[in-house]
Design an enzyme around this catalytic site. Structure first.
Site, short mmCIF file in Angstrom:
data_model
loop_
_atom_site.label_atom_id
_atom_site.label_comp_id
_atom_site.label_asym_id
_atom_site.label_seq_id
_atom_site.Cartn_x
_atom_site.Cartn_y
_atom_site.Cartn_z
CG ASP A 7 -1.86 1.17 1.24
OD1 ASP A 7 -2.43 1.49 0.19
OD2 ASP A 7 -2.01 1.80 2.32
CD GLU A 68 -4.48 1.71 -2.78
OE1 GLU A 68 -5.11 1.07 -1.93
OE2 GLU A 68 -4.16 2.91 -2.63
CG ASP A 141 -1.05 3.33 5.97
OD1 ASP A 141 -1.24 4.04 4.97
OD2 ASP A 141 -1.17 3.73 7.14
#
Length: 210
Positions: A7, A68, A141
Site C-alpha cells: 500500500d 495498489e 496501511d
C-alpha cells in the site's frame, strides 16, 4: 502462492505477505509499515522505502508483488508521493524478475468485503477474519497491504484464464493470417493470352481481309 502486498505512501508504506490459493484458508506471513520522516528530502525518503521493501523481499521471497493502483485525488502532493512510492515498489520487484500486479482500491474492497465502497474499518475487520488474526493490523496501511495480497490471490485464477483466452485468440488470428498469406502465395498466376506465331497471324489477317 505467496504475495507481497504494498500500500504505497511516502510517510507510511504498508506491506503485508499472504500465502495460499483461492478457495482455501489463507495465512499471513508478515505485516508492517515502512516509514520515512515527513521533513526529510524526497530523494532520501524514496531510498528509505527502497531499502525497506528490499528487506521484505529478501526475508519473505514472494512469488508476486501486488501494488495498489494510484488513482486521482484532489490533493496533488499526496497523489504524487503515492505514485513515487508505488514506482519504487514496482522497481524493486522488477529488478528481481518478480511479476507486478496493480489493483484499484475499489477492486480490493470488493474482493475482501463484497463492496467496492467499504471503509477502512470494514476492510480491517474482514482482513482480521479471513486471516484468523486476533486483532486488525495497525495502522490501516498495513491492513490495506494484506487486503491487496488477499485480493490478488483470489483474483489470480480468473485473470490467468482471461490472459490464456486472449493469448489463444491472438495465436489463432496470427495462424489464420499466416495460412491466408501462404495460400495467396501458392495460387497459380493468371495465364497471359498466348501470342500467335507469325505464319498464323498472317493467315488470320488474310482471312479478315477476304
Amino acid at each position: 502462492m505467496r504475495v507481497l502486498g504494498v500500500d504505497p505512501g511516502l510517510t507510511r508504506c504498508g506491506v503485508g505477505v499472504v500465502e495460499g490459493v483461492a478457495g482455501r484458508p489463507l495465512t499471513m506471513r508478515g505485516v508492517g509499515v515502512v516509514r520515512t520522516p515527513p521533513d526529510a528530502d524526497i530523494g532520501h525518503r524514496l531510498v528509505a522505502i527502497e531499502v525497506g521493501l528490499e528487506a521484505w523481499l529478501d526475508e519473505h521471497r514472494p512469488d508476486v508483488v501486488a501494488v495498489e493502483r494510484v488513482f486521482s485525488q484532489h490533493n496533488v502532493s499526496t497523489v504524487m508521493g503515492t505514485a513515487q512510492a508505488s514506482a519504487v515498489a514496482m522497481l524493486c520487484a522488477a529488478r528481481r524478475g518478480l511479476p507486478v500486479v496493480l489493483h484499484t482500491p475499489s477492486e480490493v474492497k470488493a474482493a475482501v468485503t463484497g463492496s467496492g465502497r467499504a471503509d477502512k474499518a470494514q476492510v480491517g475487520a474482514m482482513v482480521t477474519r479471513l486471516l484468523r488474526l486476533d486483532a486488525p493490523p495497525k495502522p490501516a496501511d498495513a491492513a490495506d497491504a494484506l487486503a491487496l495480497a488477499i485480493c490478488h490471490i483470489w483474483r489470480a485464477p480468473a485473470q490467468n484464464r482471461l490472459q490464456q483466452a486472449v493469448a489463444l485468440h491472438a495465436a489463432t488470428r496470427a495462424s489464420n493470417a499466416t495460412a491466408a498469406t501462404r495460400g495467396a502465395g501458392n495460387a497459380p498466376a493468371p495465364s497471359a493470352p498466348s501470342a500467335l506465331s507469325a505464319p498464323s497471324a498472317q493467315k488470320a489477317l488474310k482471312g479478315r481481309n477476304r
